[in-house]
Write a protein that holds these residues in place. Structure first.
Motif, short mmCIF file in Angstrom:
data_model
loop_
_atom_site.label_atom_id
_atom_site.label_comp_id
_atom_site.label_asym_id
_atom_site.label_seq_id
_atom_site.Cartn_x
_atom_site.Cartn_y
_atom_site.Cartn_z
N HIS A 19 33.84 8.87 37.69
CA HIS A 19 33.73 10.18 38.35
C HIS A 19 35.10 10.67 38.80
N GLN A 20 35.87 9.79 39.47
CA GLN A 20 37.19 10.17 39.96
C GLN A 20 38.18 10.32 38.81
N LEU B 90 32.07 15.80 27.38
CA LEU B 90 32.81 15.00 28.35
C LEU B 90 32.11 13.66 28.61
N ALA B 91 30.78 13.70 28.65
CA ALA B 91 30.03 12.45 28.86
C ALA B 91 30.27 11.48 27.71
N THR C 99 27.18 12.18 35.95
CA THR C 99 28.52 11.85 36.48
C THR C 99 29.48 12.99 36.20
N VAL C 100 29.42 13.54 34.99
CA VAL C 100 30.28 14.67 34.62
C VAL C 100 29.95 15.88 35.48
N LEU D 279 32.56 17.95 37.86
CA LEU D 279 32.84 19.38 37.67
C LEU D 279 32.45 20.17 38.92
N GLY D 280 31.37 19.74 39.57
CA GLY D 280 30.96 20.41 40.80
C GLY D 280 32.02 20.29 41.88
N GLN D 281 32.64 19.11 41.96
CA GLN D 281 33.69 18.89 42.96
C GLN D 281 34.93 19.73 42.65
N LEU D 282 35.26 19.84 41.37
CA LEU D 282 36.41 20.67 40.97
C LEU D 282 36.15 22.15 41.25
N ALA D 283 34.88 22.56 41.09
CA ALA D 283 34.52 23.95 41.38
C ALA D 283 34.63 24.24 42.88
#
Length: 247
Positions: free
Chosen positions: A10-11, A38-39, A48-49, A53-57
Motif C-alpha cells: 500500500h505504501q 496497478l493491482a 489495496t490499490v 489512490l484514495g489516500q493520494l486523492a
C-alpha cells in the motif's frame, strides 16, 4: 540496531506515484494506470490499490473521476489574504523545487503611474524589478515591483539577481501598513508569454502596497495562473459571545 522495515505494498504504491508526480515525470493531467493494471503490476488486491489512490486523492495529488480514471492534479498553493506571504514557502509547501530569476531591473524617475501606485512626489526615484518565481520547471508567479528609493536607499546597490526583492525587503525594512487589491483577469499576450500559458487564461492578480513610518516602501503586482494559487481567510467574530449579524 533494529533493521528498517520495508514499506507495505500500500505504501509502496503511494511512494511510487507520489515520486513520479513530485519529480515532474508525470505532469498535471497525466492519466494514471487503472486499478486492475496497478493491482497486476504490484501483485496485490484491487482493494489495496483503491486505498492507496484514495489516500493520494485526499492529499490533492490526484483527482479520481468516475468512469474516467485517476489523473494528476495541478498543485495549488494557498496563502492568507491578510498576510504578506513568502512565495518560496508557497512553492515548497507543494513539495516542488523553487527557483527565482530576475528578468529586468531599472532605476529611474517615477512615472505618473508609479506616483499613483506608490503615492509619491513628482521628483521621486524608484527601482522597478521584474522577475519570475518557478515551481519546478513551470512559472509559478510573475512579480512586478516598485521600490521607493527615498525610504529604501540601500536598494540602489542591490541587483536582485540571486534574491527576490520581497524577502530582501522584509529582512531590512519593518513595515507598518499593508494594502491588498485582489482581482481576476484574462492573460493578455504579454502575460501569457511571461507565464507560458494560453492567452485569455484566467489569472489571479494580487497588488500590494506597504508603508513604513518613513513613507511608502513598495508596490508589487503578483500574477499567478489561476489554477496554481488560492487565497484563504479565517475570521473570528468581534462579538465576544460569538454572535454574528450575518453569514
Amino acid at each position: 540496531m533494529r533493521a528498517k522495515k520495508a514499506p507495505t505494498l500500500h505504501q509502496q504504491i503511494i511512494n511510487d506515484i507520489e515520486g513520479c508526480i513530485l519529480s515532474g515525470e508525470w505532469p498535471p493531467g497525466h492519466r494514471i494506470a487503472n486499478e486492475l493494471d496497478l493491482a497486476e503490476q504490484y501483485k496485490c488486491s484491487r482493494m489495496t490499490v483503491n486505498k492507496a489512490l484514495g489516500q493520494l486523492a485526499k492529499a490533492n495529488l490526484i483527482e479520481r473521476r468516475k468512469k474516467s480514471g485517476s489523473f494528476v492534479t495541478q498543485p495549488q498553493a494557498q496563502s492568507a489574504i491578510l498576510e504578506i506571504h513568502d512565495i518560496k514557502s508557497e512553492v515548497q509547501s507543494l513539495g516542488l523545487p523553487y527557483d527565482y530569476g530576475r528578468s529586468s531591473r531599472t532605476s529611474r524617475k517615477a512615472t505618473p503611474a508609479d506616483i499613483k501606485n506608490l503615492e509619491l512626489g513628482d521628483s521621486a526615484e524608484i527601482i522597478e524589478i521584474i522577475g519570475k518565481h518557478f515551481a519546478g520547471p513551470k512559472v509559478f508567479c510573475l512579480e512586478e515591483r516598485l521600490i521607493n528609493l527615498a525610504v529604501v536607499p540601500e536598494a540602489r546597490d542591490e541587483d536582485f539577481t540571486e534574491t527576490a526583492p520581497g524577502p530582501w525587503l522584509t529582512s531590512r525594512v519593518p513595515w507598518t501598513t499593508a494594502e491588498h487589491l485582489i482581482k481576476s483577469v484574462g492573460a493578455s499576450e504579454h502575460y501569457a508569454k511571461a507565464l507560458e500559458i494560453t492567452p485569455g487564461t484566467a489569472c489571479l492578480v494580487i497588488e500590494r502596497r506597504t508603508w513604513s513610518h518613513n513613507g511608502p516602501v513598495t508596490h508589487v503586482r503578483l500574477t499567478y495562473p489561476g489554477d496554481r494559487h488560492a487565497l484563504v481567510a479565517r475570521f473570528t467574530p468581534t462579538d465576544p459571545t460569538g454572535k454574528s449579524s450575518s453569514f
